[in-house]
Write an enzyme that holds these catalytic residues in place. Structure first.
Site, short mmCIF file in Angstrom:
data_model
loop_
_atom_site.label_atom_id
_atom_site.label_comp_id
_atom_site.label_asym_id
_atom_site.label_seq_id
_atom_site.Cartn_x
_atom_site.Cartn_y
_atom_site.Cartn_z
N GLY A 221 0.83 -1.21 0.00
CA GLY A 221 0.00 0.00 0.00
C GLY A 221 0.86 1.24 0.00
O GLY A 221 2.06 1.17 -0.28
N ASN A 222 0.27 2.39 0.29
CA ASN A 222 1.05 3.62 0.39
C ASN A 222 0.43 4.53 1.45
O ASN A 222 -0.62 4.22 2.01
CB ASN A 222 1.16 4.31 -0.97
CG ASN A 222 -0.20 4.71 -1.51
OD1 ASN A 222 -0.89 5.53 -0.94
ND2 ASN A 222 -0.59 4.09 -2.63
N HIS A 223 1.07 5.66 1.71
CA HIS A 223 0.68 6.51 2.83
C HIS A 223 -0.43 7.51 2.51
O HIS A 223 -0.69 8.40 3.30
CB HIS A 223 1.89 7.29 3.34
CG HIS A 223 2.89 6.44 4.04
ND1 HIS A 223 2.57 5.70 5.14
CD2 HIS A 223 4.20 6.18 3.77
CE1 HIS A 223 3.64 5.03 5.55
NE2 HIS A 223 4.64 5.31 4.72
N SER A 224 -1.07 7.40 1.35
CA SER A 224 -2.11 8.39 1.04
C SER A 224 -3.21 8.37 2.10
O SER A 224 -3.72 7.32 2.46
CB SER A 224 -2.72 8.07 -0.33
OG SER A 224 -3.89 8.82 -0.51
N ALA B 102 -4.03 7.68 -4.97
CA ALA B 102 -2.64 7.22 -5.14
C ALA B 102 -2.72 5.72 -5.44
O ALA B 102 -2.67 4.88 -4.53
CB ALA B 102 -1.85 7.49 -3.87
#
Ligand code: CTP
Length: 403
Positions: free
Chosen positions: A212-215, A280
């Site tokens: 995943g990512n930090h969005s 994102a």
């Protein structure tokens, strides 16, 4: 959420028996989330006390040009009140006050404020039935409507005189409903449908792990709220996020992976007027997703990744009537890379975030963006809250439809 939420309402109260109803009216405005400033004519204070309206509006109430109680602020500035307001409502509007408004007879603070107001002005007449029908009163209505003021017609029923007929001030609930309906009918994105993507996507590795990512999703959610406040019907397709939204015009479609986001977007895309891709999206996902939790074994572990579909590119390929806005997050050659993305993804506008700008990017409440349109016109913006950036983006959408 009421369209009155956050609106600055200047309530002018004139001297009729219906003035007692303004207590309920102020209460309803505050409940709807509006800010209320009350200005009273001297005569209206015989019918309702300034203390009542001040307590309910959470603001001092003014009725004279001079303020004897305040040492520092002696002068009550009608021009400032007039500039502050998003809308002015004169309720009850007596025959006398209506006549003064129509003729510019500026002998009290309410009329001076009315003459200074740049915002839309509404008036809710209240008087006895014969006064309501008198040619002089009708001439005032006509003059005010010619000035662009909007009448909230009186209702029929029992009057303070004991007579029955037309002339009662509209009930506070009906005044609020009238204002809400009128403001909603004038919202610039009314009847426009907007698709917005937000948040990160999670790409499964096994049943318990993902890439995943930090969005945070905040930018996309703020755009959705801003669009809905302007009257648009919003389909907000969001990956996993803690953001919440509660607006009748926003339909939240929750997804997890890039593929689910792609499918959801294409389900709605054909019908929308605008699409804004603020998500994102993961560019890659594990090629094989394990059915069971992967046990640790060897010292090194390699996951083979494959490309996800580029949602924004696919929207660009299928573009018909849609005004298509994308985001670009760049760390070097920002402008050139963003321009290339406009062409590659067939966009109408790109919102460029440069991570070189302090205060911009993931997990922040602020953002600093540069707009680049399809003709490569570049417009750098100041560092702002994400809400303010969302408003700027929606202003571009409004400009597209109306300029
Ligand atoms: N986007 C998308 N689907 C993807 C990847 C990106 O819809 N699979 C959208 C994003 O929502 C954003 C825009 O494309 O509006 C740009 O994303 P960005 O990550 O900056 O660019 P990429 O096209 O992924 O290119 P790169 O990572 O190489 O910069």
């Amino acid at each position: 959420m009421s369209v009155l939420s956050g609106k600055r309402i200047l309530l002018g109260v004139s001297g009729g028996i219906a003035a007692y109803k303004t207590a309920s009216l102020v209460r309803l405005f505050i409940k709807a989330g509006a800010h209320v400033q009350v200005i009273m004519t001297p005569a209206s204070k015989d019918f309702v006390t300034p203390l009542t309206l001040s307590t309910l509006s959470k603001n001092p109430v003014y009725s004279t040009f001079f303020n004897e109680d305040e040492e520092d602020e002696k002068w009550n500035n009608h021009v400032e009140f007039g500039l502050w307001a998003d809308l002015m409502l004169v309720a009850p509007a007596t025959a006398n006050t209506l006549s003064k408004m129509a003729n510019g007879t500026c002998d009290n603070l309410l009329i001076a404020t009315y003459l200074s107001a740049k915002c839309p002005v509404y008036f809710a007449p209240a008087m006895d039935l014969d006064m309501y029908k008198h040619p002089s009163t009708i001439a005032s209505f006509q003059a005010l409507e010619q000035f662009g003021n909007i009448m909230i017609p009186a209702e029929s029923g029992e009057l303070a005189s004991g007579l029955s007929g037309e002339g009662r001030m509209a009930e506070p609930e009906n005044i609020v409903a009238f204002l809400e309906a009128d403001l909603e009918s004038k919202l610039p994105l009314k009847e426009k449908k907007i698709l917005i993507t937000a948040g990160p996507t999670y790409e499964a590795i096994d049943p318990v792990r993902f890439i995943g990512n930090h969005s945070s999703g905040k930018m996309g959610f703020d755009i959705a709220k801003s669009a809905a406040n302007l009257g648009a019907s919003v389909i907000l397709v969001s990956g996993p996020t803690h953001c919440v939204v509660n607006h009748v015009l926003i339909q939240l479609v929750k997804v997890t992976s890039a593929q689910e986001m792609y499918d959801a977007c294409h389900q709605y895309y054909a019908d929308v007027d605008v699409a804004i891709a603020a998500a994102a999206v993961a560019d890659y996902r594990p090629k094989n997703v394990a059915n069971q939790k992967i046990k640790k074994a060897a010292d090194n572990f390699v996951i083979e990744l494959e490309k996800t579909k580029d949602i924004l590119s696919s929207l660009g390929e299928n573009k018909k009537q849609q005004f298509l806005i994308g985001f670009a997050l760049e760390t070097e050659n920002e402008i050139e890379n963003a321009k290339a993305k406009i062409q590659k993804k067939n966009l109408d506008l790109i919102v460029l975030n440069s991570l070189q700008d302090e205060g911009a990017g993931f997990q922040k409440t602020t953002n600093k963006v540069t707009f680049i349109d399809k003709d490569f016109k570049i417009e750098p913006m100041e560092l702002k809250s994400k809400e303010a950036v969302a408003d700027d983006i929606l202003n571009k959408v409004i400009a597209h439809f109306y300029e």
